[in-house]
Design a protein around this motif. Structure first.
Motif, PDB file in Angstrom:
ATOM      1  N   VAL A 209      57.934 -73.001  -2.503  1.00 46.45           N
ATOM      2  CA  VAL A 209      56.477 -72.892  -2.586  1.00 46.45           C
ATOM      3  C   VAL A 209      55.809 -74.257  -2.669  1.00 46.45           C
ATOM      4  O   VAL A 209      54.828 -74.537  -1.969  1.00 46.45           O
ATOM      5  N   ALA A 210      56.331 -75.135  -3.519  1.00 48.14           N
ATOM      6  CA  ALA A 210      55.653 -76.407  -3.790  1.00 48.14           C
ATOM      7  C   ALA A 210      55.781 -77.401  -2.635  1.00 48.14           C
ATOM      8  O   ALA A 210      54.861 -78.204  -2.417  1.00 48.14           O
ATOM      9  N   LEU A 211      56.895 -77.375  -1.898  1.00 42.08           N
ATOM     10  CA  LEU A 211      57.071 -78.356  -0.821  1.00 42.08           C
ATOM     11  C   LEU A 211      56.026 -78.188   0.284  1.00 42.08           C
ATOM     12  O   LEU A 211      55.294 -79.143   0.597  1.00 42.08           O
ATOM     13  N   PRO A 212      55.902 -77.010   0.911  1.00 47.25           N
ATOM     14  CA  PRO A 212      54.879 -76.885   1.961  1.00 47.25           C
ATOM     15  C   PRO A 212      53.453 -77.032   1.420  1.00 47.25           C
ATOM     16  O   PRO A 212      52.586 -77.609   2.092  1.00 47.25           O
ATOM     17  N   LEU A 213      53.207 -76.532   0.200  1.00 52.52           N
ATOM     18  CA  LEU A 213      51.867 -76.651  -0.367  1.00 52.52           C
ATOM     19  C   LEU A 213      51.531 -78.110  -0.661  1.00 52.52           C
ATOM     20  O   LEU A 213      50.395 -78.559  -0.425  1.00 52.52           O
ATOM     21  N   GLY A 214      52.499 -78.862  -1.167  1.00 51.96           N
ATOM     22  CA  GLY A 214      52.271 -80.273  -1.442  1.00 51.96           C
ATOM     23  C   GLY A 214      52.007 -81.074  -0.175  1.00 51.96           C
ATOM     24  O   GLY A 214      51.138 -81.954  -0.150  1.00 51.96           O
ATOM     25  N   ILE A 215      52.744 -80.771   0.893  1.00 53.56           N
ATOM     26  CA  ILE A 215      52.510 -81.450   2.173  1.00 53.56           C
ATOM     27  C   ILE A 215      51.114 -81.124   2.689  1.00 53.56           C
ATOM     28  O   ILE A 215      50.382 -82.016   3.148  1.00 53.56           O
ATOM     29  N   ALA A 216      50.734 -79.857   2.612  1.00 55.76           N
ATOM     30  CA  ALA A 216      49.409 -79.450   3.085  1.00 55.76           C
ATOM     31  C   ALA A 216      48.307 -80.129   2.283  1.00 55.76           C
ATOM     32  O   ALA A 216      47.308 -80.614   2.854  1.00 55.76           O
TER      33      ALA A 216
ATOM     34  N   GLY B 199      54.467 -88.479  22.321  1.00 53.27           N
ATOM     35  CA  GLY B 199      54.450 -87.094  22.767  1.00 53.27           C
ATOM     36  C   GLY B 199      54.780 -86.082  21.699  1.00 53.27           C
ATOM     37  O   GLY B 199      54.904 -84.882  22.000  1.00 53.27           O
ATOM     38  N   GLY B 200      54.934 -86.524  20.464  1.00 53.25           N
ATOM     39  CA  GLY B 200      55.254 -85.599  19.383  1.00 53.25           C
ATOM     40  C   GLY B 200      54.046 -84.773  18.977  1.00 53.25           C
ATOM     41  O   GLY B 200      52.911 -85.255  18.984  1.00 53.25           O
ATOM     42  N   SER B 201      54.286 -83.528  18.621  1.00 48.77           N
ATOM     43  CA  SER B 201      53.199 -82.649  18.190  1.00 48.77           C
ATOM     44  C   SER B 201      52.938 -82.822  16.696  1.00 48.77           C
ATOM     45  O   SER B 201      53.703 -83.484  15.981  1.00 48.77           O
ATOM     46  N   ARG B 202      51.871 -82.187  16.225  1.00 49.07           N
ATOM     47  CA  ARG B 202      51.541 -82.272  14.807  1.00 49.07           C
ATOM     48  C   ARG B 202      52.639 -81.626  13.957  1.00 49.07           C
ATOM     49  O   ARG B 202      52.994 -82.136  12.898  1.00 49.07           O
ATOM     50  N   ILE B 203      53.160 -80.492  14.414  1.00 47.93           N
ATOM     51  CA  ILE B 203      54.232 -79.823  13.676  1.00 47.93           C
ATOM     52  C   ILE B 203      55.494 -80.682  13.662  1.00 47.93           C
ATOM     53  O   ILE B 203      56.166 -80.816  12.628  1.00 47.93           O
ATOM     54  N   GLN B 204      55.814 -81.296  14.790  1.00 48.57           N
ATOM     55  CA  GLN B 204      56.996 -82.154  14.855  1.00 48.57           C
ATOM     56  C   GLN B 204      56.853 -83.376  13.959  1.00 48.57           C
ATOM     57  O   GLN B 204      57.852 -83.881  13.421  1.00 48.57           O
ATOM     58  N   SER B 205      55.623 -83.859  13.785  1.00 47.48           N
ATOM     59  CA  SER B 205      55.420 -85.030  12.929  1.00 47.48           C
ATOM     60  C   SER B 205      55.769 -84.715  11.474  1.00 47.48           C
ATOM     61  O   SER B 205      56.211 -85.604  10.734  1.00 47.48           O
ATOM     62  N   ILE B 206      55.604 -83.450  11.070  1.00 47.51           N
ATOM     63  CA  ILE B 206      56.001 -83.069   9.713  1.00 47.51           C
ATOM     64  C   ILE B 206      57.510 -83.174   9.562  1.00 47.51           C
ATOM     65  O   ILE B 206      58.021 -83.711   8.565  1.00 47.51           O
ATOM     66  N   ARG B 207      58.233 -82.703  10.579  1.00 46.43           N
ATOM     67  CA  ARG B 207      59.702 -82.693  10.528  1.00 46.43           C
ATOM     68  C   ARG B 207      60.288 -84.097  10.636  1.00 46.43           C
ATOM     69  O   ARG B 207      61.235 -84.442   9.913  1.00 46.43           O
ATOM     70  N   PHE B 208      59.734 -84.936  11.510  1.00 49.81           N
ATOM     71  CA  PHE B 208      60.387 -86.204  11.819  1.00 49.81           C
ATOM     72  C   PHE B 208      59.731 -87.428  11.169  1.00 49.81           C
ATOM     73  O   PHE B 208      60.328 -88.505  11.186  1.00 49.81           O
ATOM     74  N   VAL B 209      58.537 -87.280  10.607  1.00 49.30           N
ATOM     75  CA  VAL B 209      57.863 -88.430   9.999  1.00 49.30           C
ATOM     76  C   VAL B 209      57.563 -88.171   8.517  1.00 49.30           C
ATOM     77  O   VAL B 209      57.989 -88.944   7.653  1.00 49.30           O
ATOM     78  N   ILE B 210      56.844 -87.098   8.240  1.00 46.71           N
ATOM     79  CA  ILE B 210      56.372 -86.872   6.875  1.00 46.71           C
ATOM     80  C   ILE B 210      57.518 -86.488   5.935  1.00 46.71           C
ATOM     81  O   ILE B 210      57.657 -87.054   4.838  1.00 46.71           O
ATOM     82  N   LEU B 211      58.363 -85.540   6.353  1.00 48.52           N
ATOM     83  CA  LEU B 211      59.467 -85.118   5.489  1.00 48.52           C
ATOM     84  C   LEU B 211      60.417 -86.264   5.132  1.00 48.52           C
ATOM     85  O   LEU B 211      60.740 -86.445   3.945  1.00 48.52           O
ATOM     86  N   PRO B 212      60.887 -87.053   6.103  1.00 48.39           N
ATOM     87  CA  PRO B 212      61.752 -88.180   5.721  1.00 48.39           C
ATOM     88  C   PRO B 212      61.061 -89.167   4.787  1.00 48.39           C
ATOM     89  O   PRO B 212      61.702 -89.742   3.903  1.00 48.39           O
ATOM     90  N   ALA B 213      59.749 -89.344   4.955  1.00 49.04           N
ATOM     91  CA  ALA B 213      59.033 -90.303   4.120  1.00 49.04           C
ATOM     92  C   ALA B 213      58.904 -89.836   2.674  1.00 49.04           C
ATOM     93  O   ALA B 213      58.895 -90.654   1.752  1.00 49.04           O
ATOM     94  N   LEU B 214      58.818 -88.533   2.465  1.00 52.45           N
ATOM     95  CA  LEU B 214      58.599 -88.040   1.109  1.00 52.45           C
ATOM     96  C   LEU B 214      59.875 -87.612   0.389  1.00 52.45           C
ATOM     97  O   LEU B 214      59.838 -87.301  -0.813  1.00 52.45           O
ATOM     98  N   LEU B 215      61.012 -87.602   1.086  1.00 46.92           N
ATOM     99  CA  LEU B 215      62.248 -87.142   0.459  1.00 46.92           C
ATOM    100  C   LEU B 215      62.634 -87.921  -0.803  1.00 46.92           C
ATOM    101  O   LEU B 215      63.025 -87.308  -1.810  1.00 46.92           O
ATOM    102  N   PRO B 216      62.538 -89.267  -0.809  1.00 51.68           N
ATOM    103  CA  PRO B 216      62.888 -89.973  -2.058  1.00 51.68           C
ATOM    104  C   PRO B 216      62.033 -89.536  -3.243  1.00 51.68           C
ATOM    105  O   PRO B 216      62.546 -89.341  -4.353  1.00 51.68           O
TER     106      PRO B 216
END
Length: 251
Positions: free
Chosen positions: A73-80, A156-173
């Motif tokens: 619950v908290a991971l997707p809500l926090g990203i949003a 050429g990356g989409s907004r959804i792909q940016s969550i998977r390949f940019v935002i998620l790796p950045a926030l994992l630590p």
């Protein structure tokens, strides 16, 4: 291989220092109040697997369930919240209001709503982890450099792909740090919650041993709780090494 040897050496050194401190305190306070570590370990072996394993398994199941629900619950809500200003403006005040509240103070309310079973205990632990993860993920997602996202979109990356390949790796630590801090607090809350209306769990085992003046068994339960926390931390460290391999390259 070298890293593994170093970690093993540090762990052995930490155990040795902790053991020496424990022996010193046992001599200072008296063995009746604080038994020697080898006495507790011997009693731990005597009580394992019956009845200790059932209590450890019950506590572990509650923590894992709370971790899974709060993470989902908290991971997707926090990203949003971190990426959508309107949503952040709407939800952040409630988060700031509820996060500082000691979750153990909500135990009577949780028991009234969810009853006396496992659901209430899992929900109480989940509250601790939820706000810890939500705040850390929100701040980390908000702090992702806009240039990284623009570069990714230009390829050429989409907004959804940016969550998977940019935002998620950045926030994992930040996420793993939140999980470590939250897990320690969650175990403390779980210990208190397990002293109510249950016959299985390390919290129940420790308090039951204390009321029976079985102090050696009480320390066995405390050791079991410590080992449970150590196992959770080790699992988080392993997951971080697997998912954040780029940190070792940076280091």
């Amino acid at each position: 291989m070298t890293g593994g040897v170093q970690r093993a050496g540090r762990a052995a050194s930490a155990v040795a220092v902790f053991g020496l401190l424990w022996v010193g305190l046992s001599l200072l306070l008296g063995r009746r109040i604080l038994p020697f570590p080898w006495t507790v370990v011997r009693r731990f072996v005597e009580l394992f697997p019956v009845p200790l394993l059932a209590h450890m398994a019950a506590s572990l199941a509650r923590v894992v369930a709370a971790l899974a629900v709060s993470f989902a619950v908290a991971l997707p809500l926090g990203i949003a919240m971190g990426r959508v200003k309107a949503l952040d403006w709407l939800l952040s005040p409630a988060s700031y209001l509820l996060f500082p509240v000691p979750k153990i103070a909500l135990l009577p309310v949780v028991l009234l709503v969810f009853g006396l079973g496992n659901v209430a205990k899992v929900f109480l632990v989940m509250l601790v982890l939820f706000f810890q993860i939500l705040t850390s993920v929100r701040d980390a997602a908000k702090g992702v450099d806009r240039r990284y996202l623009l570069s990714f979109r230009s390829l050429g990356g989409s907004r959804i792909q940016s969550i998977r390949f940019v935002i998620l790796p950045a926030l994992l630590p930040s996420l793993f740090t939140a999980l470590r801090v939250g897990s320690g607090t969650a175990l403390a809350v779980l210990f208190f919650a397990e002293t109510f209306f249950t016959r299985f769990g390390l919290g129940y085992f420790i308090m039951d041993s204390w009321t029976r003046v079985a102090y050696l068994d009480m320390y066995v339960g405390i050791m079991g709780l410590s080992l449970l926390g150590l196992g959770i931390f080790a699992a988080l460290d392993l997951a971080e090494r697997l998912l954040c391999g780029w940190k070792s390259i940076q280091g």
